[in-house]
Design an enzyme around this catalytic site. Structure first.
Site: not given
Length: 712
Positions: A581, A656, A688
């Site tokens: 991320s 995602d 995600h």
């Protein structure tokens, strides 16, 4: 006889040696702390309504324990409930929520069951059938009425009858759900009044937000499922707050002035159910008004106070009213540079700042009204720890409640006389105590064994470095097992270094992650550090990255790199980097903006271009692309792909909806256009984060990549 003793000793010693050399499997390194290596805990702890006993889940039942006598009784058991079910057997006891010692509810097989104690048994008092699409269930204070959503609409069930509160045919008009992509501390969208006569709710109109495709590849042909994804600088959704009167079956909307795409958060009812308070934050996120509205008419009563900042204001907590007061409340604010407690009055305005200092409050636990005490969790001792405190809101006398180092969390009894304290530290897997908040004497109710005691564990050192402005930076270095200071080892930097996350704390295990230890068992050094921009260090620390995401963070992480290179046992030619991320953004940034540092990088779910990330988060830290073109350009990695020198593996979840797949797809295209080679892997069916059993596959993939290109 002597020979027998010697043989027995040999067996014992060999068992000890074996225990000390046991290694983690990849499954244990990834999911072990949630499965076979889980630390024993007190399950589903709650206080009884009178605060004189506590409840915990055990196998096939719930126990209730008297605080003063420590006497334990079965509160409810699976066999008791099963006898109340007609026609079918309750195979396992679902989580039970207790209103008091005689009334509770649970959900099973798309049904909600209200149960009550009848003599020595428990009987089913009422049931409500739930649609398969029901979500966001909220039980009102009367312990009978429920509100819930089905798809995009909000419903109410009272006395067995279901009523539609909203009836919007357009699926992009959503009621009763979290808004603003769960930023600003928002967790839900249903707000029942204390008297259970009204329900306030979010209504989000996202018809103006561009559609974004998320492809379901599990069916043939694949199916497109559009989501609404508001990207930085683009049109955002518009939110309002409705108030539904249950008796009149009518709805009014709060008359909130301002921009249509502003943010509404910290929604709070007054204890007398007459007013609703809302933090109204402009889209630029630099000015907030705390407004009071009439719950019957929706009219603005007054603005209680305002907050502004040249970078951003981030309200994250609702108001907390003092016990038995409709006018006095606590507001949490970072206005002094750290999150602190402020005492406000509806009549007088600001009364006092209750907590002060270069540390922050992370959680309010409750009150002891008789002693005028507030209980809270803070970083006062160290940003690497959390401790429990009480403070008198009249005299400001403050006292720490716990005694041991580590990360503490607490649950306060309703009267404030006892606190359930759970903590761990680097050497302590978990301890749970019941603390008397008056005497501070405690009763230990759990000291967990170390589930890792039979495993080969690495040496872990706490590191403190300094940023270029002198700010302390805290990290950890994890040395390989059987460490030889005369050897040189491949080294991996694991990082996140983004807002709202802290990697380095004094918790169990000391490494913070068993995968780090797995890698240490296999000959790697692991290093991790929280640079400026990350959480729980105050506003100056966090705002150091404002308008330039990825720059200050890299400068800080470079201090870690310099430290590693100064160590004779770190092989500077075999350094790797990994993150997910924001950490994926940082990993890719390093591989392109400092290509000489790391030989190998693995970037998961990376932001590649902040123009394509969500409005609420991005504009807080970067302003809009129009306002800050230089900042966006510096952070954009699409025009830097030609700088790649090392080996880079990029990974993304195909579904995602946080960092959309297009980030890494566009990066691949830029690599192709520039004749740059990289490695790439996709996880179909995952959003995600890759979780569950597939996470074992993910971390094996990451490990294999480092083994192939870094370890050799």
């Amino acid at each position: 006889m002597k020979l027998y003793k010697l043989s027995l000793l040999t067996v014992v010693l060999s068992g000890t040696v074996f225990a000390q050399t046991q290694k983690f499997t990849m499954a244990e390194a990834v999911n072990g702390l949630r499965t076979n290596l889980a630390v024993k805990n007190i399950s589903q702890f709650s206080w009884s309504e009178d605060g004189k006993s506590y409840i915990q889940a055990v196998k096939n039942g719930y126990l209730i324990t008297d605080i003063k006598t420590n006497k334990q009784d079965t509160l409810v058991s699976l066999s008791q409930l099963s006898s109340s079910f007609s026609g079918k057997k309750l195979e396992a006891l679902p989580p039970v929520k207790f209103f008091n010692n005689s009334n509770a509810y649970f959900t099973a097989d798309d049904q909600m069951y209200w149960i009550e104690k009848s003599g020595a048994d428990w009987k089913i008092k009422n049931t409500v059938s739930l649609d398969k699409d029901v979500s966001n269930v909220e039980i009102l204070g009367d312990n009978e009425t429920i509100a819930f959503t089905i798809k995009n609409n909000l419903y109410l069930n009272k006395n067995g009858k279901t009523v539609a509160i909203t009836n919007d045919a357009d699926e992009n008009i959503i009621s009763g759900q979290a808004v603003h992509r769960n930023e600003f501390g928002i967790e839900g969208g249903i707000f029942p009044s204390p008297d259970s006569e009204n329900i306030a709710f979010y209504r989000m109109d996202q018809t103006m937000v561009a559609d974004y495709p998320v492809i379901d590849w599990s069916v043939t042909p694949a199916v497109n499922e559009n989501i609404k994804y508001p990207m930085a600088g683009k049109d955002s959704h518009q939110v309002s707050l409705g108030v539904y009167n249950i008796k009149n079956k009518s709805t009014v909307f709060l008359k909130v002035d301002g921009e249509k795409d502003q943010y509404l958060t910290a929604v709070t009812w007054s204890p007398d159910s007459k007013y609703i308070f809302v933090a109204v934050l402009n889209r630029a996120q630099n000015h907030m008004k705390m407004n009071q509205y009439n719950a019957v008419t929706g009219e603005l009563v007054k603005t209680l106070f305002e907050e502004s900042n040249d970078k951003y204001v981030e309200p994250q907590h609702p108001l907390v009213f003092f016990p038995n007061s409709n006018t006095e409340f606590i507001w949490q604010s970072q206005r002094t540079g750290y999150n602190h407690l402020f005492h406000y009055s509806l009549e007088k305005g600001l009364v006092s700042q209750i907590t002060k200092g270069d540390w922050l409050v992370t959680d309010i636990l409750g009150f002891n009204e008789k002693k005028k005490e507030i209980y809270f969790v803070s970083t006062k001792e160290s940003p690497l720890e959390r401790h429990l405190y009480k403070i008198n809101w009249a005299t400001f006398k403050m006292q720490r409640i716990d005694t041991e180092a580590g990360m503490h969390s607490g649950v306060l009894s309703s009267d404030g006389n006892y606190i359930f304290d759970v903590y761990s530290n680097s050497n302590t897997p978990r301890v749970a105590n019941i603390i008397n908040t008056n005497t501070l004497k405690y009763n230990n109710i759990l000291t967990s064994d170390n589930p890792l005691k039979n495993y080969q564990r690495p040496e872990i050192k706490n590191i403190s470095l300094k940023a270029d402005d002198g700010t302390p930076l805290y990290g950890k270095i994890i040395l390989p097992v059987n460490f030889d200071p005369n050897k040189k080892y491949p080294t991996i930097v694991y990082l996140y270094n983004g807002p709202h996350l802290q990697l380095v704390t004094n918790t169990f295990p000391a490494s913070g992650n068993l995968w780090y230890e797995y890698m240490a068992q296999n000959g790697y050094i692991i290093f991790t550090m929280d640079g400026r921009g990350s959480s729980n260090r105050g506003m100056k620390f966090e705002q150091a990255v404002f308008r330039n995401l990825g720059t200050t963070e890299m400068n800080d992480q470079m201090k870690g790199v310099e430290y590693l290179k100064s160590l004779p046992y770190v092989d500077a030619d075999r350094m790797g980097i990994h993150g997910w991320s924001f950490g994926g953004f940082m990993t890719t940034s390093f591989m392109l903006r400092h290509p000489e540092v790391f030989k190998v990088g693995v970037a998961g779910g990376p932001v590649i271009d902040w123009n394509m990330y969500e409005i609420m988060y991005t504009e807080r830290y970067m302003d809009t692309p129009k306002e800050n073109p230089k900042g966006y350009a510096a952070a954009n990695l699409l025009d830097k792909v030609q700088n790649l020198k090392g080996k880079l593996l990029m990974i993304h979840g195909a579904q995602d909806n946080v960092v959309v797949w297009q980030h890494s797809i566009k990066f691949i295209k830029a690599a192709v256009d520039n004749g740059v080679q990289l490695d790439y892997f996709v996880y179909p069916g995952h959003e995600h984060n890759v979780i569950g059993k597939d996470r074992v596959h993910l971390m094996q993939k990451v490990t294999d990549y480092f083994d192939e290109y870094l370890k050799k």
